[in-house]
Design a protein around this motif. Structure first.
Motif, PDB file in Angstrom:
ATOM      1  N   SER A  64      -8.279   6.403  -6.172  1.00 54.67           N
ATOM      2  CA  SER A  64      -7.148   6.476  -7.082  1.00 54.67           C
ATOM      3  C   SER A  64      -5.840   6.518  -6.298  1.00 54.67           C
ATOM      4  O   SER A  64      -5.796   6.978  -5.153  1.00 54.67           O
ATOM      5  CB  SER A  64      -7.266   7.721  -7.964  1.00 54.67           C
ATOM      6  OG  SER A  64      -7.305   8.900  -7.176  1.00 54.67           O
ATOM      7  N   PRO A  65      -4.743   6.047  -6.900  1.00 54.89           N
ATOM      8  CA  PRO A  65      -3.451   6.091  -6.212  1.00 54.89           C
ATOM      9  C   PRO A  65      -2.909   7.514  -6.128  1.00 54.89           C
ATOM     10  O   PRO A  65      -3.289   8.395  -6.912  1.00 54.89           O
ATOM     11  CB  PRO A  65      -2.559   5.207  -7.096  1.00 54.89           C
ATOM     12  CG  PRO A  65      -3.182   5.288  -8.452  1.00 54.89           C
ATOM     13  CD  PRO A  65      -4.662   5.414  -8.223  1.00 54.89           C
TER      14      PRO A  65
ATOM     15  N   MET B 293      -0.618   4.415 -14.710  1.00 53.69           N
ATOM     16  CA  MET B 293      -1.680   4.664 -13.739  1.00 53.69           C
ATOM     17  C   MET B 293      -2.347   5.989 -14.101  1.00 53.69           C
ATOM     18  O   MET B 293      -2.053   7.035 -13.508  1.00 53.69           O
ATOM     19  CB  MET B 293      -1.106   4.752 -12.319  1.00 53.69           C
ATOM     20  CG  MET B 293      -0.351   3.538 -11.860  1.00 53.69           C
ATOM     21  SD  MET B 293       0.322   3.781 -10.161  1.00 53.69           S
ATOM     22  CE  MET B 293       1.158   2.216  -9.906  1.00 53.69           C
TER      23      MET B 293
ATOM     24  N   SER C 171       0.812  -1.221   0.000  1.00 55.79           N
ATOM     25  CA  SER C 171       0.000   0.000   0.000  1.00 55.79           C
ATOM     26  C   SER C 171       0.846   1.272   0.000  1.00 55.79           C
ATOM     27  O   SER C 171       0.426   2.297  -0.543  1.00 55.79           O
ATOM     28  CB  SER C 171      -0.939   0.009   1.206  1.00 55.79           C
ATOM     29  OG  SER C 171      -0.202   0.008   2.424  1.00 55.79           O
TER      30      SER C 171
ATOM     31  N   LEU D   8       4.490   6.266  -3.122  1.00 61.70           N
ATOM     32  CA  LEU D   8       3.309   5.824  -3.853  1.00 61.70           C
ATOM     33  C   LEU D   8       2.327   5.203  -2.867  1.00 61.70           C
ATOM     34  O   LEU D   8       2.683   4.287  -2.118  1.00 61.70           O
ATOM     35  CB  LEU D   8       3.703   4.801  -4.916  1.00 61.70           C
ATOM     36  CG  LEU D   8       2.555   4.157  -5.700  1.00 61.70           C
ATOM     37  CD1 LEU D   8       1.813   5.192  -6.534  1.00 61.70           C
ATOM     38  CD2 LEU D   8       3.077   3.027  -6.582  1.00 61.70           C
TER      39      LEU D   8
ATOM     40  N   LEU E  70      -3.506   8.391 -11.431  1.00 65.06           N
ATOM     41  CA  LEU E  70      -2.548   8.749 -10.382  1.00 65.06           C
ATOM     42  C   LEU E  70      -2.594  10.239 -10.092  1.00 65.06           C
ATOM     43  O   LEU E  70      -2.471  11.064 -11.002  1.00 65.06           O
ATOM     44  CB  LEU E  70      -1.138   8.348 -10.820  1.00 65.06           C
ATOM     45  CG  LEU E  70       0.006   8.676  -9.855  1.00 65.06           C
ATOM     46  CD1 LEU E  70      -0.091   7.814  -8.599  1.00 65.06           C
ATOM     47  CD2 LEU E  70       1.354   8.468 -10.546  1.00 65.06           C
TER      48      LEU E  70
ATOM     49  N   ARG F 217      -1.172   3.267  -2.652  1.00 65.66           N
ATOM     50  CA  ARG F 217      -2.172   2.518  -3.421  1.00 65.66           C
ATOM     51  C   ARG F 217      -3.343   2.204  -2.512  1.00 65.66           C
ATOM     52  O   ARG F 217      -3.209   1.426  -1.560  1.00 65.66           O
ATOM     53  CB  ARG F 217      -1.543   1.264  -4.014  1.00 65.66           C
ATOM     54  CG  ARG F 217      -0.493   1.609  -5.066  1.00 65.66           C
ATOM     55  CD  ARG F 217       0.030   0.402  -5.810  1.00 65.66           C
ATOM     56  NE  ARG F 217       1.055  -0.310  -5.060  1.00 65.66           N
ATOM     57  CZ  ARG F 217       1.909  -1.171  -5.621  1.00 65.66           C
ATOM     58  NH1 ARG F 217       1.864  -1.401  -6.912  1.00 65.66           N
ATOM     59  NH2 ARG F 217       2.815  -1.788  -4.893  1.00 65.66           N
ATOM     60  N   ARG F 218      -4.482   2.811  -2.818  1.00 67.18           N
ATOM     61  CA  ARG F 218      -5.670   2.679  -1.982  1.00 67.18           C
ATOM     62  C   ARG F 218      -6.656   1.687  -2.602  1.00 67.18           C
ATOM     63  O   ARG F 218      -6.693   1.510  -3.815  1.00 67.18           O
ATOM     64  CB  ARG F 218      -6.316   4.056  -1.802  1.00 67.18           C
ATOM     65  CG  ARG F 218      -5.356   5.069  -1.180  1.00 67.18           C
ATOM     66  CD  ARG F 218      -5.997   6.427  -0.983  1.00 67.18           C
ATOM     67  NE  ARG F 218      -6.258   7.111  -2.247  1.00 67.18           N
ATOM     68  CZ  ARG F 218      -6.841   8.317  -2.346  1.00 67.18           C
ATOM     69  NH1 ARG F 218      -7.211   8.958  -1.242  1.00 67.18           N
ATOM     70  NH2 ARG F 218      -7.035   8.877  -3.517  1.00 67.18           N
TER      71      ARG F 218
END
Length: 242
Positions: A179-180, A222, A155, A172, A225, A174-175
């Motif tokens: 959105s990341p 992404m 994550s 970074l 992102l 990541r959820r």
């Protein structure tokens, strides 16, 4: 330039509370002895003017979210310039993560003229951890070939983004359902400038250009992102919209 924010990001993870950067110390505008004297002090005086009220300290801002500095388990430093290390005196109970390449800058001659205020970084009682990123073949991170999985669950992933300083890091996030995010420190001062490949004025231009290209390539992988720099006036609103 018009005023710009000094953004500190608070990350709520199931295994603890994290910060990305720690802001600027209010003492930098109230204590005449905060910055070095002599020519180095003149340099800092001309670099920028800061307006940091009592409501802008790390403690005060955390309180608006219902937290105190003692609640912070880990703080990640994108780099060690003075507008990112200001909350360190309040974080004696946290693990502090910094790239080994960034920490090495403190041992080189004359760190202060290069933006590293050693007296405000190497404070007694702080728990520093110098981290080294590991090789990765995760295709989702390409073109990055080194990373560090902070929590071991994918994550929160640190990526090397040198250029502004030799050991600059980005995070970074990541959820699961949103959105990341990519927290990029001072790689750029606005996300729009990054997308136009317009480089900031501080750092090594060749390395900044290379790192900018890597970040934009990651964004191609992404598309949703959200890139959040440390001094982007639009970052807070774009974070809400993400």
């Amino acid at each position: 330039m018009p005023p710009r924010p000094i953004n500190v990001y608070v990350i709520e993870h199931a295994n603890g509370l994290l910060l990305f950067d720690t802001g600027q110390d209010r003492a930098s505008v109230t204590d005449e002895a905060y910055f070095p004297s002599g020519l180095t002090g003149v340099l800092y005086d001309r670099l920028a003017r800061f307006h940091i009220g009592e409501q802008d300290t790390l403690t005060a801002q955390l309180a608006t979210l219902g937290y105190a500095p003692a609640d912070v388990d880990t703080a990640i430093l994108s780099h060690l310039h003075q507008d990112h290390i200001g909350g360190l005196p309040e974080l004696a109970g946290a693990d502090l993560l910094v790239a080994a390449a960034e920490w090495a800058e403190l041992s080189k001659p004359a760190p202060e003229p290069r933006g590293f205020l050693r007296a405000h970084i190497q404070l007694p009682g702080l728990r520093w951890h110098q981290i080294r990123l590991e090789p990765t073949d995760d295709p989702a991170l390409a073109p990055f070939t080194r990373s560090l999985d902070v929590m071991g669950d994918g994550s929160l992933v640190l990526l090397p983004t040198p250029g502004h300083t030799p050991g600059s890091l980005s995070l970074l996030i990541r959820r699961r359902t949103r959105s990341p995010l990519l927290l990029v420190g001072d790689l750029t001062y606005e996300a729009d400038l990054l997308e136009r490949r317009q480089l900031p004025g501080v750092g090594g231009r060749r390395q900044l250009a290379t790192t900018t290209g890597q970040v934009l390539a990651l964004k191609e992988r992404m598309p949703d992102l959200a890139i959040l720099p440390a001094h982007d006036p639009t970052a807070a609103q774009r974070l809400l919209e993400s």
